[in-house]
Scaffold this active site. Structure first.
Site, PDB file in Angstrom:
ATOM      1  N   LYS A 141       0.830  -1.198   0.000  1.00  0.00           N
ATOM      2  CA  LYS A 141       0.000   0.000   0.000  1.00  0.00           C
ATOM      3  C   LYS A 141       0.871   1.257   0.000  1.00  0.00           C
ATOM      4  CE  LYS A 141      -2.849  -0.592   3.267  1.00  0.00           C
ATOM      5  NZ  LYS A 141      -3.042  -0.163   4.640  1.00  0.00           N
ATOM      6  N   GLY A 142       1.964   1.191   0.755  1.00  0.00           N
ATOM      7  CA  GLY A 142       2.871   2.339   0.836  1.00  0.00           C
ATOM      8  C   GLY A 142       3.462   2.672  -0.528  1.00  0.00           C
TER       9      GLY A 142
ATOM     10  N   LYS B  67      -9.423 -14.846  -8.251  1.00  0.00           N
ATOM     11  CA  LYS B  67     -10.705 -14.774  -7.548  1.00  0.00           C
ATOM     12  C   LYS B  67     -11.002 -13.355  -7.031  1.00  0.00           C
ATOM     13  CE  LYS B  67     -12.624 -18.245  -7.275  1.00  0.00           C
ATOM     14  NZ  LYS B  67     -13.466 -18.809  -8.365  1.00  0.00           N
ATOM     15  N   THR B  68     -12.247 -12.935  -7.241  1.00  0.00           N
ATOM     16  CA  THR B  68     -12.611 -11.567  -6.856  1.00  0.00           C
ATOM     17  C   THR B  68     -13.411 -11.492  -5.559  1.00  0.00           C
ATOM     18  OG1 THR B  68     -14.702 -11.622  -8.069  1.00  0.00           O
ATOM     19  CG2 THR B  68     -12.759 -10.873  -9.288  1.00  0.00           C
ATOM     20  N   LYS B  69     -13.853 -12.644  -5.047  1.00  0.00           N
ATOM     21  CA  LYS B  69     -14.759 -12.613  -3.898  1.00  0.00           C
ATOM     22  C   LYS B  69     -14.189 -11.884  -2.685  1.00  0.00           C
ATOM     23  CE  LYS B  69     -18.266 -14.854  -3.906  1.00  0.00           C
ATOM     24  NZ  LYS B  69     -19.168 -14.846  -4.893  1.00  0.00           N
TER      25      LYS B  69
ATOM     26  N   GLY C 269      22.564  -0.233  14.358  1.00  0.00           N
ATOM     27  CA  GLY C 269      22.113  -1.344  15.181  1.00  0.00           C
ATOM     28  C   GLY C 269      22.212  -1.029  16.661  1.00  0.00           C
TER      29      GLY C 269
ATOM     30  N   CYS D 172      26.419   4.696  11.517  1.00  0.00           N
ATOM     31  CA  CYS D 172      26.045   4.807  12.922  1.00  0.00           C
ATOM     32  C   CYS D 172      26.763   3.745  13.775  1.00  0.00           C
ATOM     33  CB  CYS D 172      24.524   4.737  13.054  1.00  0.00           C
ATOM     34  SG  CYS D 172      23.941   5.468  14.579  1.00  0.00           S
TER      35      CYS D 172
ATOM     36  N   GLN E 189      30.762   3.408  15.006  1.00  0.00           N
ATOM     37  CA  GLN E 189      31.183   3.178  16.389  1.00  0.00           C
ATOM     38  C   GLN E 189      32.025   1.905  16.504  1.00  0.00           C
ATOM     39  OE1 GLN E 189      27.511   3.231  18.635  1.00  0.00           O
ATOM     40  NE2 GLN E 189      27.128   5.409  18.237  1.00  0.00           N
TER      41      GLN E 189
ATOM     42  N   HIS F 275      22.736   8.988   9.509  1.00  0.00           N
ATOM     43  CA  HIS F 275      22.146   8.011   8.588  1.00  0.00           C
ATOM     44  C   HIS F 275      21.936   8.622   7.204  1.00  0.00           C
ATOM     45  CE1 HIS F 275      21.314   4.900  11.607  1.00  0.00           C
ATOM     46  NE2 HIS F 275      21.199   5.927  12.435  1.00  0.00           N
TER      47      HIS F 275
ATOM     48  N   GLU G 203      21.437   7.188   4.595  1.00  0.00           N
ATOM     49  CA  GLU G 203      20.451   6.419   3.814  1.00  0.00           C
ATOM     50  C   GLU G 203      19.058   7.050   3.832  1.00  0.00           C
ATOM     51  OE1 GLU G 203      21.882   5.443   6.650  1.00  0.00           O
ATOM     52  OE2 GLU G 203      20.544   4.218   7.890  1.00  0.00           O
TER      53      GLU G 203
HETATM   54  N1  GLN Z   1      23.438   1.738  19.343  1.00  0.00           N
HETATM   55  C1  GLN Z   1      24.152   2.880  18.900  1.00  0.00           C
HETATM   56  C2  GLN Z   1      23.732   4.147  19.614  1.00  0.00           C
HETATM   57  O1  GLN Z   1      22.727   4.189  20.265  1.00  0.00           O
HETATM   58  C3  GLN Z   1      23.990   3.066  17.398  1.00  0.00           C
HETATM   59  C4  GLN Z   1      22.614   3.450  16.995  1.00  0.00           C
HETATM   60  C5  GLN Z   1      22.365   3.257  15.537  1.00  0.00           C
HETATM   61  O2  GLN Z   1      23.100   2.566  14.843  1.00  0.00           O
HETATM   62  N2  GLN Z   1      21.287   3.815  15.036  1.00  0.00           N
HETATM   63  O3  GLN Z   1      24.414   5.144  19.549  1.00  0.00           O
END
Ligand code: GLN
Length: 545
Positions: free
Chosen positions: A20-21, A190-192, A362, A389, A393, A518, A520
Site C-alpha cells: 500500500k505504501g 478470484k474476486t470474492k 544497530g 552509525c 562506532q 544516517h 540512507e
Molecule cells: N546503538 C548505537 C547508539 O545508540 C547506534 C545506533 C544506531 O546505529 N542507530 O548510539
C-alpha cells in the site's frame, strides 16, 4: 493552485503487506508529474506513539524524519518517490491522537464537555490531516490508512475519512487497495475477497472511487467487469497492479492506465503537464546494466516473523541501488549474518567475494564481535568499508583495539566497565535513561556537520557543511580523538555546535569511512546520496583492479 487541498484516502482490503505504501508513493509521484504539489501521509493504527520503540524485525525499519520523529518505512518511501522531505506532521498513530486529546481534556480545553471517541477522536484525526496538508502546502494529499478494512483498530480513522467526505464530497476520494488471489489448484483469479472488502468499507459509510487490484498477474476483462458490478465502481476505475520486479516501476504502470488523469477528473482538475520522463529513462537504463557490484551487509536483524532483513534495512538497500544505478552497475546485495563470523572466524574468508562491505545501524550486543571482525577484515584487506552509525562506532572500537592496542576497548553500550570507553553515552542521555524515558529521546533528526577540507567526506559531498539525520545515544569519546587521528583515523566531519564526531575515515585505505548519522535517509532514485555513490565507485574500482 486549487482553492483548497484535495484528499485521497487509501486503505487496504483482504490482507496486509500488499505494498500500500508503494501504491500511495506511486500515485503521489504520478500526480506530482502532472504538475501538482502532491504529498503523502501515513496513519498507523497501533497505540505506540512512534515507531522508535519497536523491534525492526517486527515492524521493519525505523525511518527518521528531518525534525526527528521515528516513523515507519512508508514515510521513507514517500520521500524517495517524491524527492521531498517530510516532517512529523505527515505521520500519525492512534497513540499520538489519543495523547493529544487526553492532554487537551486535562487542560480543560473541552470546557466541561464529555469527550467521546466519536466525534472527538476523528476530529483530532481530521485536524492533523489538515495540518499536514498545510505544512506541506499540498494541493493533493494522499493519506494512507494502515491495516485492513474491517479491523477494529482503524475504525476511527475510517470514521474521520467519512466525516471529511461528508463535509466536502468534492474534495475527498477513496481508493481501496485489494488483493486477488490465484489459488494454485484453480489457476484462476478470484474476486470474492475483494467484494467482501468493499462491503466492509461500505459498512463504515465509505464507497471507494477506485479499486486497485494487487495480484500476481494483471487483471483480465471478465474480472474487471465482475468487480465493477459487484463493488459498484466503474470498470475504468478498477486499476490493475500486478507484481513488478522493481517498486519504481509502479508509477509507470499507473500512468499507463491513466490513473492520475482519472483522479484529477473526479476532482475537476486539469493536468498542468505530464512529466515522468526522467523516471522512465532511469528504469529503462536500469534494465540494461551488465556489470554487477557485490555489496555485503553485515547485520543481525534476520528474517523472523513477518519481516525480513530487507525490511529492517530498507533505506540502506535503496541507497545502494540509487548509487549503483547512477554509476551504471547492477547492485548485488548479500546479507551476512554477523554471528556466523563469531561461530567460526574462517567464515571471514568469504568476505573476499565482495567489492564492498557495509555495517548498518544497530543496537545491543548480539553479533557485535562478528561485526568488529568483519570491519577488521575490511581494514586490513583494503576492502571498501562504509559504516553507518553503529558501523562507525564499531569501526572505532576495532581500530582502538587493534591499532592503538587498547585492550578491551569498547562502546559502553556493550561493556559499561571497559577500561577504554572509546564510544560512550552522550551526556544528556544518562538522565533520560535513568528516568526510564526511552521513547523518542535519542539524539534524533537533522544536525549540521562540518567537513574537513581535503578529506574523502569533503570530496564526496563537494561542500564544507552538510545536514544529516541522526538516531543514537552513543558517540565517539573526544578524549580518544587525538590518539585515533595520530594513528590515521581522521575525524573528517564534526558537529561544530557540540563538538561531536560525525564522520571518521582512514587515510591509507581506498574507502574506509564511518558516519554517526544516517545518510540512507536522504537518497533518491534520481539523486543518490554522495557518500553511497563514492562508496560504490570505490567498490567498482576494487573489482577492476
Ligand atoms: N546503538 C548505537 C547508539 O545508540 C547506534 C545506533 C544506531 O546505529 N542507530 O548510539
Amino acid at each position: 493552485m486549487p482553492k483548497s487541498t484535495r484528499y485521497l484516502f487509501v486503505m487496504g482490503g483482504v490482507l496486509s503487506g500488499l505494498g500500500k505504501g508503494i501504491a500511495v508513493s506511486s500515485i503521489a509521484r504520478v500526480l506530482q508529474g502532472m504538475g501538482y504539489r502532491a504529498s503523502a501521509m501515513k496513519i498507523d493504527p497501533y497505540v505506540n506513539v512512534d515507531a522508535g520503540t519497536m523491534n525492526p524485525t517486527e515492524h521493519g525499519e525505523v525511518f527518521v524524519t528531518k525534525d526527528g520523529l521515528e516513523t515507519d518505512q512508508d514515510i521513507g518511501n514517500y520521500e524517495r518517490f517524491l524527492q521531498i522531505e517530510l516532517s512529523r506532521d505527515s505521520y500519525m498513530t492512534t497513540g499520538q491522537v489519543y495523547l493529544s486529546v487526553i492532554r487537551r481534556e486535562r487542560n480543560l480545553e473541552y470546557r466541561g464537555k464529555t469527550v467521546r471517541p466519536v466525534p472527538d477522536i476523528p476530529n483530532e484525526v481530521i485536524r492533523r490531516i489538515k495540518r499536514a496538508a498545510q505544512v506541506t502546502r499540498a494541493e493533493l494529499m494522499i493519506i494512507e490508512i494502515g491495516g485492513t478494512v474491517g479491523e477494529y483498530e482503524n475504525l476511527l480513522f475510517l470514521e474521520a475519512a467519512r466525516m471529511m467526505h461528508l463535509q466536502d464530497p468534492t474534495a475527498v476520494q477513496f481508493l481501496l487497495v485489494s488483493y486477488l488471489p490465484i489459488p494454485s489448484k484453480l489457476g484462476e483469479m478470484k474476486t470474492k475477497p475483494t467484494q467482501h472488502a468493499v462491503r466492509a468499507l461500505n459498512a463504515a459509510g465509505i464507497h471507494p472511487d477506485f479499486v486497485l487490484c494487487r495480484a500476481e498477474r494483471p487483471i483480465d476483462q471478465p474480472r474487471r467487469e465482475r468487480i465493477s458490478v459487484f463493488c459498484n465502481v466503474h470498470p475504468d476505475d478498477v486499476v490493475s497492479a500486478p507484481d513488478v520486479t522493481s517498486v519504481y516501476e509502479v508509477p509507470l504502470n499507473f500512468e499507463r492506465q491513466g490513473l492520475g488523469q482519472k483522479i484529477l477528473n473526479k476532482f475537476l482538475l486539469a493536468p498542468r503537464r505530464r512529466d515522468l520522463r526522467a523516471w522512465r529513462a532511469l528504469l529503462q537504463r536500469v534494465g540494461r546494466f551488465r556489470r554487477g557490484v557485490r555489496i555485503g551487509m553485515v547485520g543481525k536483524y534476520f528474517s523472523t516473523g513477518a519481516f525480513t532483513l530487507s525490511d529492517s534495512y530498507l533505506s540502506v538497500i535503496e541507497s545502494i541501488k540509487h548509487a549503483a544505478w547512477a554509476i551504471g552497475v547492477r547492485p548485488e546485495i548479500s546479507w551476512l549474518d554477523a554471528e556466523s563470523f563469531e561461530r567460526n572466524r574462517r567464515n571471514l574468508k568469504l568476505l573476499e567475494r565482495y567489492d564492498g562491505l557495509i555495517v548498518p545501524g544497530g543496537f545491543g550486543a548480539r553479533g557485535v564481535e562478528g561485526k568488529i571482525s568483519a570491519i577488521e577484515y575490511a581494514r586490513r584487506h583494503h576492502l571498501p568499508y562504509f559504516g553507518l552509525c553503529y558501523g562507525l562506532q564499531l569501526a572505532v572500537v576495532e581500530f582502538a583495539r587493534h591499532v592503538l592496542k587498547l585492550k578491551r576497548a569498547h562502546t559502553t553500550e556493550i561493556d559499561p566497565r571497559t577500561p577504554h570507553p572509546v564510544i560512550d553515552m552522550l551526556a544528556e542521555q544518562r538522565a533520560k535513561l535513568k528516568a526510564r524515558d526511552f521513547g523518542g529521546t535519542m539524539r534524533l533528526g537533522e544536525y549540521r556537520c562540518r567537513l574537513v577540507p581535503g578529506s574523502l567526506a569533503y570530496q564526496s559531498y563537494g561542500q564544507p557543511q552538510v545536514f544529516e539525520r541522526h538516531r543514537h545515544r552513543y558517540e565517539v569519546t573526544n578524549r580518544y580523538r587525538a590518539a585515533l587521528e595520530r594513528a590515521g583515523l581522521q575525524a573528517s566531519g564534526v558537529n561544530p555546535d557540540r563538538n561531536l564526531v560525525e564522520v571518521m575515515e582512514l587515510k591509507q585505505h581506498p574507502f574506509f569511512l564511518g558516519v554517526q548519522f544516517h545518510p540512507e535517509f536522504k537518497s533518491y532514485p534520481l539523486a543518490p546520496h554522495p557518500l553511497f555513490k563514492r562508496f560504490v565507485q570505490a567498490a567498482i574500482h576494487r573489482q577492476r583492479s
